[in-house]
Design an enzyme around this catalytic site. Structure first.
Site, PDB file in Angstrom:
ATOM      1  N   ASP A 112       0.854  -1.188   0.000  1.00 55.34           N
ATOM      2  CA  ASP A 112       0.000   0.000   0.000  1.00 55.34           C
ATOM      3  C   ASP A 112       0.893   1.243   0.000  1.00 55.34           C
ATOM      4  OD1 ASP A 112       0.841   0.514   2.657  1.00 55.34           O
ATOM      5  OD2 ASP A 112      -0.983  -0.293   3.531  1.00 55.34           O
ATOM      6  N   TRP A 171       2.688 -26.822 -13.825  1.00 53.90           N
ATOM      7  CA  TRP A 171       1.293 -26.456 -14.099  1.00 53.90           C
ATOM      8  C   TRP A 171       0.999 -26.495 -15.588  1.00 53.90           C
ATOM      9  CZ3 TRP A 171      -1.029 -22.248 -10.426  1.00 53.90           C
ATOM     10  CH2 TRP A 171      -1.221 -22.828  -9.181  1.00 53.90           C
ATOM     11  N   THR A 174      -6.119 -27.356  -9.728  1.00 59.98           N
ATOM     12  CA  THR A 174      -5.882 -27.496  -8.285  1.00 59.98           C
ATOM     13  C   THR A 174      -6.494 -26.293  -7.546  1.00 59.98           C
ATOM     14  OG1 THR A 174      -3.716 -26.450  -8.498  1.00 59.98           O
ATOM     15  CG2 THR A 174      -3.768 -28.862  -8.543  1.00 59.98           C
ATOM     16  N   PRO A 175      -7.818 -26.143  -7.617  1.00 61.59           N
ATOM     17  CA  PRO A 175      -8.426 -24.988  -6.959  1.00 61.59           C
ATOM     18  C   PRO A 175      -8.305 -25.069  -5.435  1.00 61.59           C
ATOM     19  CG  PRO A 175     -10.122 -26.492  -7.718  1.00 61.59           C
ATOM     20  CD  PRO A 175      -8.818 -27.007  -8.258  1.00 61.59           C
TER      21      PRO A 175
END
Length: 135
Positions: free
Chosen positions: A15, A44, A55-56
């Site tokens: 931030d 992947w 692979t959630p």
């Protein structure tokens, strides 16, 4: 042994005060998970492109201990806690200069990218995941 890797905390991850913005941590964590699977022998690109396995994340429980700051080198430790039929339970510890910044309990599930249903880990990947299992 846990899987270990490091990532810098970049300007865009923070931030305006220079403190890490927590959604950036999750984006970085995805890259760490991708690297972990590659280290386990299943990039992947292979999983998604060739084997059509996703692979959630199905569970993610984060605990923040200290702020991270722009320029910190984040040291990730990924522990495999359980390998299920189609699930994988992980623990992450993320430190900078030896100070724990945050930790997470994380569960992912192997799914077919064609049917979007869970599927059993393929034997080769299951063996690689189980070889990393922490007791």
């Amino acid at each position: 042994m846990p899987f270990r890797t490091s990532r810098p905390l970049r300007f865009g991850d923070c931030d305006p005060s220079g403190i890490a913005y927590f959604p950036s941590y999750l984006n970085i964590l995805v890259g760490v998970l991708e690297e972990f699977f590659g280290d386990a022998g299943a990039s992947w690109k292979q999983l998604v492109g060739e084997r059509r396995i996703g692979t959630p994340t199905v569970r993610l429980d984060l605990t923040f201990a200290h702020p991270g700051f722009h320029g910190d080198m984040l040291d990730f430790e990924l522990f495999v806690r359980r390998v299920g039929r189609s699930s994988l339970d992980l623990e992450h510890k993320v430190s900078a200069a030896g100070t724990l910044l945050w930790s997470a309990r994380h569960s992912v599930v192997a799914t077919s990218l064609d049917t979007h249903k869970s599927l059993a880990w393929p034997d080769d990947l299951r063996a690689a995941l189980e070889s990393r299992l922490e007791t």
